[in-house]
Design a protein around this motif. Structure first.
Motif, PDB file in Angstrom:
ATOM      1  N   LEU A   1      16.938  49.296 -43.170  1.00  0.00           N
ATOM      2  CA  LEU A   1      16.736  47.953 -42.640  1.00  0.00           C
ATOM      3  C   LEU A   1      15.260  47.605 -42.644  1.00  0.00           C
ATOM      4  CD1 LEU A   1      19.608  48.686 -41.421  1.00  0.00           C
ATOM      5  CD2 LEU A   1      18.982  47.247 -39.484  1.00  0.00           C
ATOM      6  N   ASP A   2      14.984  46.332 -42.862  1.00  0.00           N
ATOM      7  CA  ASP A   2      13.613  45.834 -42.744  1.00  0.00           C
ATOM      8  C   ASP A   2      13.653  44.309 -42.705  1.00  0.00           C
ATOM      9  OD1 ASP A   2      10.935  45.998 -42.382  1.00  0.00           O
ATOM     10  OD2 ASP A   2      10.422  46.440 -44.455  1.00  0.00           O
ATOM     11  N   PHE A   3      12.519  43.718 -42.326  1.00  0.00           N
ATOM     12  CA  PHE A   3      12.389  42.266 -42.259  1.00  0.00           C
ATOM     13  C   PHE A   3      11.345  41.806 -43.266  1.00  0.00           C
ATOM     14  CE2 PHE A   3      13.893  43.377 -38.015  1.00  0.00           C
ATOM     15  CZ  PHE A   3      14.887  42.423 -37.803  1.00  0.00           C
ATOM     16  N   VAL A   4      11.585  40.635 -43.855  1.00  0.00           N
ATOM     17  CA  VAL A   4      10.572  39.931 -44.637  1.00  0.00           C
ATOM     18  C   VAL A   4      10.477  38.520 -44.071  1.00  0.00           C
ATOM     19  CG1 VAL A   4      10.911  41.269 -46.735  1.00  0.00           C
ATOM     20  CG2 VAL A   4      12.251  39.220 -46.380  1.00  0.00           C
ATOM     21  N   SER A   5       9.351  37.884 -44.274  1.00  0.00           N
ATOM     22  CA  SER A   5       9.146  36.545 -43.735  1.00  0.00           C
ATOM     23  C   SER A   5       8.669  35.614 -44.829  1.00  0.00           C
ATOM     24  CB  SER A   5       8.131  36.572 -42.585  1.00  0.00           C
ATOM     25  OG  SER A   5       6.879  37.040 -43.041  1.00  0.00           O
ATOM     26  N   ASP A   6       8.925  34.325 -44.632  1.00  0.00           N
ATOM     27  CA  ASP A   6       8.479  33.294 -45.565  1.00  0.00           C
ATOM     28  C   ASP A   6       8.288  31.998 -44.789  1.00  0.00           C
ATOM     29  OD1 ASP A   6       7.661  32.132 -47.867  1.00  0.00           O
ATOM     30  OD2 ASP A   6       9.466  32.537 -49.018  1.00  0.00           O
TER      31      ASP A   6
ATOM     32  N   VAL B   1      18.040  53.851 -41.212  1.00  0.00           N
ATOM     33  CA  VAL B   1      16.598  54.085 -41.222  1.00  0.00           C
ATOM     34  C   VAL B   1      15.899  52.746 -41.049  1.00  0.00           C
ATOM     35  CG1 VAL B   1      14.643  55.044 -42.486  1.00  0.00           C
ATOM     36  CG2 VAL B   1      16.915  56.013 -42.796  1.00  0.00           C
ATOM     37  N   SER B   2      14.894  52.710 -40.190  1.00  0.00           N
ATOM     38  CA  SER B   2      14.132  51.483 -39.990  1.00  0.00           C
ATOM     39  C   SER B   2      12.735  51.836 -39.490  1.00  0.00           C
ATOM     40  CB  SER B   2      14.838  50.563 -38.977  1.00  0.00           C
ATOM     41  OG  SER B   2      14.719  51.082 -37.666  1.00  0.00           O
TER      42      SER B   2
ATOM     43  N   TYR C   1      13.764  56.474 -36.977  1.00  0.00           N
ATOM     44  CA  TYR C   1      12.594  55.620 -37.095  1.00  0.00           C
ATOM     45  C   TYR C   1      11.519  56.343 -37.911  1.00  0.00           C
ATOM     46  CZ  TYR C   1      14.768  52.965 -33.335  1.00  0.00           C
ATOM     47  OH  TYR C   1      15.643  52.225 -32.586  1.00  0.00           O
ATOM     48  N   ILE C   2      10.924  55.607 -38.833  1.00  0.00           N
ATOM     49  CA  ILE C   2       9.851  56.182 -39.631  1.00  0.00           C
ATOM     50  C   ILE C   2       8.599  56.272 -38.781  1.00  0.00           C
ATOM     51  CG2 ILE C   2      10.845  55.258 -41.738  1.00  0.00           C
ATOM     52  CD1 ILE C   2       8.681  53.100 -41.714  1.00  0.00           C
TER      53      ILE C   2
END
Length: 320
Positions: free
Chosen positions: A112-117, A170-171, A195-196
């Motif tokens: 999982l991860d987030f991206v923004s725009d 994994v996040s 968690y990394i």
């Protein structure tokens, strides 16, 4: 040859003998076939897939029955001036990297991860990306102006309703992903959540690689006027990524071509990299509710929950 014959008025045979040239070379005529249809289709695909290089375009041509060898394809690609312009990037520090064990079956580990725009009116929105690390399949692209921990677990439940729960997730250590809602969800569903290490995005390499493709091929190529439009475009791109786009890590296949086995999640536990070598992951202990030796007989999930409070010298075993 022609200049010598015209200047001295001699035959072709005599001119070849004087210059030491074979007559077959002088009389050779170019016989290469017409590549106009191939060039036209290559230009059309490059126009549709502006961030694809010649190798990935060659895989698409091969699906359509046009299969030139890689040398000819590269020559036509260069002659048509279709090279992808490189975007400038920041300098990255070099250092040692611990190997990360690969999952051995679909639905064994999600990332999982987030991206923004930004919308055209200046408002920002975020996208939650969920990726299956084995098949490289994009499981969800959730766009909204705000994505809380409760929203994250609702989306994970929606994915699990279609394909079952994973053995591990994994996040990074973002506030949404370390919230009480996420920790309660992982404990209730018996899903190990890892968690990394802070500041180490390379430890979540699968979803970080996916984020780069998403930004390069979709977000940077589109102007979004509303969140509704962004959701529609992301849904279309997700389907194209899973079913059409060839993936180099899968030998040119698509993620959707790797079928999910009937028994999911995989029964074999993952192995993750610790500071002192490879040990079995906490996932299997969490699923079996076993007690691991440690401080006060803590269980695996208790350690997962308490890792947020560990400082630099705390328990490092929860990191990849």
């Amino acid at each position: 040859m022609i200049a010598a014959r015209e200047a001295h008025g001699i035959s072709e045979r005599r001119a070849c003998a004087i210059l030491g040239t074979d007559r077959t070379s002088v009389r050779y005529r170019h016989r290469r076939g017409d590549d106009a249809p191939l060039r036209a289709r290559l230009r059309a695909l490059a126009g549709e897939r502006r961030r694809f290089g010649y190798r990935r375009l060659g895989l698409l041509l091969k699906r359509e029955g046009l299969a030139p060898n890689h040398k000819k394809l590269r020559r036509l690609y260069a002659e048509e001036r279709l090279q992808v312009r490189r975007r400038g990037g920041r300098k990255r520090a070099l250092g040692s990297r611990a190997p990360i064990a690969l999952p051995e079956a679909p639905n064994q580990r999600w990332s999982l991860d987030f991206v923004s725009d930004t919308l055209t009116d200046g408002r920002r929105f975020r996208v939650l990306c969920v990726v299956d690390d084995f098949t490289r399949e994009c499981l969800a692209l959730v766009a909204d102006t705000s994505l809380s921990g409760r929203r994250v677990v609702r989306e994970l439940d929606a994915i699990a309703a279609r394909r079952g729960y994973p053995a591990s997730v994994v996040s990074d250590n973002g506030t949404e992903l370390t919230s009480s809602a996420v920790l309660a969800w992982s404990q209730d569903r018996s899903v190990g959540w890892h968690y990394i290490a802070p500041g180490k995005p390379q430890q979540n390499a699968f979803v970080e690689s996916f984020n780069g493709k998403l930004r390069d091929e979709c977000l940077n190529e589109t102007l979004f006027t509303s969140v509704r439009q962004a959701r529609a475009i992301l849904a279309t791109w997700q389907q194209d990524y899973n079913e059409v786009r060839p993936h180099s890590g899968l030998g040119g296949r698509t993620p959707a071509s790797i079928m999910l086995p009937p028994c999911s999640p995989a029964s074999r536990p993952l192995r993750v990299a610790f500071g002192d070598g490879l040990r079995p992951a906490l996932t299997q202990a969490a699923r079996d509710d076993d007690v691991m030796e440690g401080r006060g007989g803590e269980t695996a999930l208790n350690r997962t929950e308490k890792q947020r409070q560990d400082g630099p010298g705390g328990n490092r075993g929860l990191y990849f």
